[in-house]
Write an enzyme that holds these catalytic residues in place. Structure first.
Site, PDB file in Angstrom:
ATOM      1  N   LYS A 124      27.986 -21.840  64.021  1.00 21.25           N
ATOM      2  CA  LYS A 124      26.908 -22.859  63.562  1.00 21.25           C
ATOM      3  C   LYS A 124      25.858 -22.420  62.537  1.00 21.25           C
ATOM      4  O   LYS A 124      25.698 -21.036  62.660  1.00 21.25           O
ATOM      5  CB  LYS A 124      25.965 -23.714  64.620  1.00 21.25           C
ATOM      6  CG  LYS A 124      25.289 -24.812  64.454  1.00 21.25           C
ATOM      7  CD  LYS A 124      26.178 -26.128  64.382  1.00 21.25           C
ATOM      8  CE  LYS A 124      25.694 -27.369  63.882  1.00 21.25           C
ATOM      9  NZ  LYS A 124      26.651 -28.495  64.438  1.00 21.25           N
ATOM     10  N   ASP A 164      26.086 -31.484  59.038  1.00 19.88           N
ATOM     11  CA  ASP A 164      25.197 -31.757  60.537  1.00 19.88           C
ATOM     12  C   ASP A 164      23.886 -32.490  60.009  1.00 19.88           C
ATOM     13  O   ASP A 164      23.881 -33.092  58.732  1.00 19.88           O
ATOM     14  CB  ASP A 164      25.140 -30.529  61.182  1.00 19.88           C
ATOM     15  CG  ASP A 164      24.587 -30.788  62.498  1.00 19.88           C
ATOM     16  OD1 ASP A 164      25.346 -31.231  63.433  1.00 19.88           O
ATOM     17  OD2 ASP A 164      23.294 -30.478  62.786  1.00 19.88           O
TER      18      ASP A 164
END
Ligand code: NDP
Length: 445
Positions: A124, A164
């Site tokens: 991430k 995201d």
């Protein structure tokens, strides 16, 4: 494994990393029994190796805003685990971003990616940059600055970022453009790309569609359907939009959406025009949902409140982590909700999950419900590698198949003696076994 000892050790090493410790706690609690039944895991210190990222890159981004002022942000990439494939996970751009949030998201991503059945590891990244209120030029300059550092450690077979919160098609375009210039190659290094430069059909809808397919299977276990069901959503971003589209197609009625400023109750339910309006609202680059109630007079805006007090059959949180707490869960149960499908990552607090489990309400965690997003990203990688494009029907059929297999895995590992399905346990055990066994095969590295 002694969960308490491991967590105490992590807390001492990483004080204040609340979200990360919360995510680790949830996984360890679920897998404790299976871990202790398999001494080969303990012998190889699988947990100790799994809870620490392989590496973290932190960097500064300096850029110039439209007023000519210099702005400074922090950027991160957490490469957590690549036992089953290249690192894979989105880029979050939001002022709340810090290392704890990205470590929790990267950790969750390991198991989510394993569940998809595709070869992808967990990662991430992100920055505390706030895209809200910024011009396209400012967003481009920030994204280019971000890539000036990130490009060194990513690649189509190494680490493949995606979108995201705060990162959609526009931001991916700016980042991909800079990567291509620096690396002098045109490969599938990002997913969520534009359709005319390597993107996959259904990628923007994938998280919402996949989440709804998964929820449909939860309903199936009770011989129930979406038809006529009242559905409460939160957020008004990409994921909320995709869920609203599919739930409505399946005959459900979406009555709430929300933003950081409050929530909207629309008793008539969202229709095609209103769902299209969600796209405009998100593209307006403001962080308020209230304009919806000005556009559609039947809708009511409740400032400063969350949507979980509204009576519904199905709740699907779609905004951000810990957005639904124990008190919200008590209200949902009291108002008759029967299913909670978490589409945001770790959208429910542990107290909320406890309430659902005690009430025997079917609750499924984000790592299972929202895995359709990364699954279609995996399909985008395959199409890029083969240099061809699948049709909408082909991608959608594969998405349905993947969500079905994730649901089956949850049933296999999560069904309790009384027949109740503990989806948290099911998803964590299925994801863990796949990653842990790959780590065992590959030796101590
Ligand atoms: P978007 O940026 O499109 O939308 C996020 C929504 O959540 C917006 O309505 C946003 O409001 C709201 N939000 C964000 N942070 C906060 C906060 N701290 N407090 C209150 N509201 C907040 O992101 P996505 O729709 O892509 O992502 C939503 C969720 O789904 C996230 O948890 C994400 O990790 C998860 N997810 C997304 C995937 C994807 O493919 N996009 C894949 C898998 C999971 P505002 O913008 O005004 O702050």
């Amino acid at each position: 494994m002694n969960v308490k000892n491991i967590l105490n050790g992590l807390e001492a090493k990483h004080p204040g990393e609340q979200e990360y410790l919360q995510a680790v706690h949830e996984v360890l609690e679920s897998i404790e029994t299976i871990y202790n039944e398999n001494p080969q895991y303990e012998a190889a210190k699988i947990i100790e190796r799994l809870v620490e990222p392989d590496r973290i890159l932190t960097f500064r981004i300096s850029w110039v805003d439209d007023a000519g002022e210099v702005q400074v942000n922090i950027g991160y990439r957490v490469q957590f685990n690549n036992a089953i494939g290249p690192y894979k996970g989105g880029i979050r751009l939001h002022p709340s971003v810090n290392l704890s949030i990205l470590k929790f998201l990267g950790f969750e991503q390991i198991f989510k990616n394993a569940l998809t059945t595709l070869p992808m590891g967990g990662a991430k990244g992100g920055s505390d940059f706030n895209p809200k209120g910024k011009s396209d030029g400012e967003i481009m300059r920030f994204c280019q600055g971000f890539m000036l550092e990130l490009w060194r450690i990513i690649g189509p077979n190494t680490d493949v970022p995606a979108g995201d919160i705060g990162t959609g098609g526009r931001e991916i375009g700016f980042m991909y453009g800079m990567y291509k210039k620096l690396q002098m190659e045109n490969t599938g290094v990002f997913t969520g790309k534009g359709l005319n430069w390597g993107g996959s059909l259904i990628r923007p809808e994938a998280t919402g569609f996949g989440g709804t397919y998964f929820t449909k299977q939860m309903l199936d276990t009770k011989k129930d359907t979406f038809k006529g069901k009242i559905v409460s959503l939160s957020g008004f971003g990409n994921v909320t939009w995709g869920v609203a589209l599919k739930v409505t197609e399946f005959g459900g009625k979406v009555v709430t959406i929300s933003g950081p400023d409050g929530y909207i109750y629309d008793k008539k339910g969202l229709d095609a025009e209103k769902i299209d309006y969600l796209l405009q609202l998100r593209a307006s680059n403001n962080d308020i949902v209230s304009p919806y109630a000005e556009e559609f007079s039947e809708a009511i805006f409740y400032p400063g409140e969350k949507p979980w007090g509204v009576a519904c059959d199905i709740a699907m949180p779609c905004a951000t982590q810990n957005e639904l707490n124990g008190d919200d869960a008590i209200k949902l149960v009291a108002n008759g909700a029967k299913y909670v499908a978490e589409v945001s990552n770790m959208g429910c607090t542990p107290e909320a999950v406890d309430v659902f489990h005690k009430a025997k309400i079917l609750y499924a965690p984000g790592k299972a419900v929202n895995a359709g997003g990364v699954a279609v990203s995996g399909l985008e990688m395959s199409q890029n590698a083969m240099k061809l494009n699948w049709t909408l029907e082909e991608v959608d059929a594969k998405l349905v198949q993947i969500m079905t297999s994730i649901h089956e895995a949850c049933i296999k590992f999560g069904t309790q003696d009384d027949g109740y399905i503990n989806y948290v346990k099911g998803a964590n055990i299925a994801g863990f076994i796949k990653v842990a066994d790959a780590m065992l095969d590959q030796g101590i590295i």
